[in-house]
Design a protein around this motif. Structure first.
Motif, PDB file in Angstrom:
ATOM      1  N   ALA A 130       6.648  -7.433   2.318  1.00  0.00           N
ATOM      2  CA  ALA A 130       5.341  -7.265   1.660  1.00  0.00           C
ATOM      3  C   ALA A 130       5.286  -8.010   0.329  1.00  0.00           C
ATOM      4  N   THR A 131       6.458  -8.314  -0.265  1.00  0.00           N
ATOM      5  CA  THR A 131       6.447  -9.075  -1.522  1.00  0.00           C
ATOM      6  C   THR A 131       6.352 -10.578  -1.239  1.00  0.00           C
ATOM      7  N   THR A 185      -1.340  -7.049   4.307  1.00  0.00           N
ATOM      8  CA  THR A 185      -0.129  -6.345   4.736  1.00  0.00           C
ATOM      9  C   THR A 185      -0.037  -4.974   4.058  1.00  0.00           C
ATOM     10  N   SER A 186       0.759  -4.101   4.659  1.00  0.00           N
ATOM     11  CA  SER A 186       1.057  -2.826   4.021  1.00  0.00           C
ATOM     12  C   SER A 186       2.039  -3.054   2.883  1.00  0.00           C
ATOM     13  N   SER A 187       1.831  -2.338   1.776  1.00  0.00           N
ATOM     14  CA  SER A 187       2.708  -2.522   0.613  1.00  0.00           C
ATOM     15  C   SER A 187       3.945  -1.634   0.655  1.00  0.00           C
ATOM     16  N   GLU A 188       4.139  -0.891   1.740  1.00  0.00           N
ATOM     17  CA  GLU A 188       5.342  -0.064   1.848  1.00  0.00           C
ATOM     18  C   GLU A 188       6.579  -0.937   2.090  1.00  0.00           C
TER      19      GLU A 188
END
Lengths: 237, 237
Positions: B89-90, B104-107
């Motif tokens: 996600a990064t 995207t999901s930030s998890e």
């Protein structure tokens, strides 16, 4: 426990049981949208929680959102970023600090709760999730976590420089939110929004910049539990 | 335990004790760079580990890198992304999938180890860190984690679509690496690189695209423990 319980489903109906669990689970946004539609008319409902943001176009009382999280991600109706738990490294690949552009660390060092606590947008009481380092939910703790995003301690960065990083996280999140709001309101011909959730302040920042009028959905306190409030009201109607 | 131990410091000297701990700790990259400089001459040394990437300009045998992590982040000498532990996600705020651009999901759902395992760039044995979900270090486990980056399970995405997401993570990391290599080699007038670390394959991808010649620093196996190998050799010299 409650033999007479009614279960709200994402079809907008109440059901006597939760057997059709796909209909019942994750129906929060549907309840919020249906109720907000009845109160506010045609609107883009924006609900920003600790972790995610729901943007739900409501027309004629009917929520027009995708049915799966993937569909909603594709349409810009779900942004997986919220006001507390979001890793700042997912919002900022680089930050401007001390006159240079520094790549950020990809660890879970600081979250949106830290940025908004430091910026005075939430209180320590609002910061209801754990801190990434187990440290305190105060300005110094938040500043220490944010400084680590560029591998610094608080001797290496001034208070102003740390605030500057927090402001860039806010900017990144509000910009992204603004893009999604503009796209969805354009696509559905919606000229007004309703805002709820503990991160409602972020939606308001984006809406003010876009010049789009909005209503607060429920009082400040009600707004944070809006899906529950909406279900109770829908059942009464 | 070893009364005659010698301690390598980031000043390039060996010391009889570790009392000056700021000099001794985090001197890995300095040892690698000094030794690589002796073997390869003037080079940009690129060491990609599980978590981070060091890019160290070496001229006349002397490493020309910043002295703090923050300085190195600013100069592009430290990229806080590696070949195993980096949250996808990064690297990817959005991905192209099924003809749409999905946020995207930030998890912490999937890491670079998942992407490179699925792409066949590393083996399960290379995947030495924990998986984000505690699941298996195999293609299906990696695919499941990567699919979650866009809130999907493996019924919602085809194997090809998941591979496409992995390829986009690779693209993002190699592009960023290429930018840092181009900037540093230009700034220091370096026309060759030396590559080490378990993520050396990423450096080679970027260098091939840039058309910049490079050497492998040490054998494939030695390359993964290059700082230790470098210190031993420097002590012998």
């Amino acid at each position: 426990v409650f033999p007479d319980a009614a279960f709200y489903g994402s079809d907008g109906q109440f059901h006597p049981d939760a057997r059709d669990y796909r209909l019942i689970s994750a129906a929060n946004w549907s309840a919020s949208a249906r109720y907000a539609g009845r109160v506010h008319g045609d609107i883009l409902l924006i609900d920003i929680g600790s972790t995610t943001t729901d943007l739900i176009p409501v027309k004629g009382g009917i929520p027009g959102a995708g049915t799966t999280d993937f569909e909603r991600l594709c349409r810009g109706e779900l942004i997986y970023a919220g006001a507390l738990r979001t890793n700042l490294a997912t919002l900022l690949r680089t930050v401007e600090v001390k006159g240079c552009s520094a790549r950020t660390s990809s660890e879970l060092f600081a979250i949106t709760g830290d940025a908004y606590l430091l910026l005075g947008r939430i209180t320590a009481g609002d910061y209801t999730c754990d801190t990434p380092d187990g440290g305190p939910k105060d300005a110094e703790g938040a500043a220490r976590r944010i400084a680590r995003l560029v591998c610094c301690d608080l001797e290496e960065l001034s208070a102003e420089e740390v605030l500057g990083i927090a402001a860039q996280a806010h900017r990144s999140q509000v910009d992204d939110l603004g893009r999604a709001i503009a796209r969805l309101s354009g696509k559905h011909g919606l000229s007004r929004a309703a805002v709820c959730g503990l991160g409602g302040f972020l939606a308001k920042d984006a809406l003010l910049e876009l010049g789009m009028p909005f209503a607060q959905a429920g009082s400040e306190a009600i707004s944070r539990v809006y899906p529950a409030y909406a279900v109770a009201n829908l059942l009464e109607m």
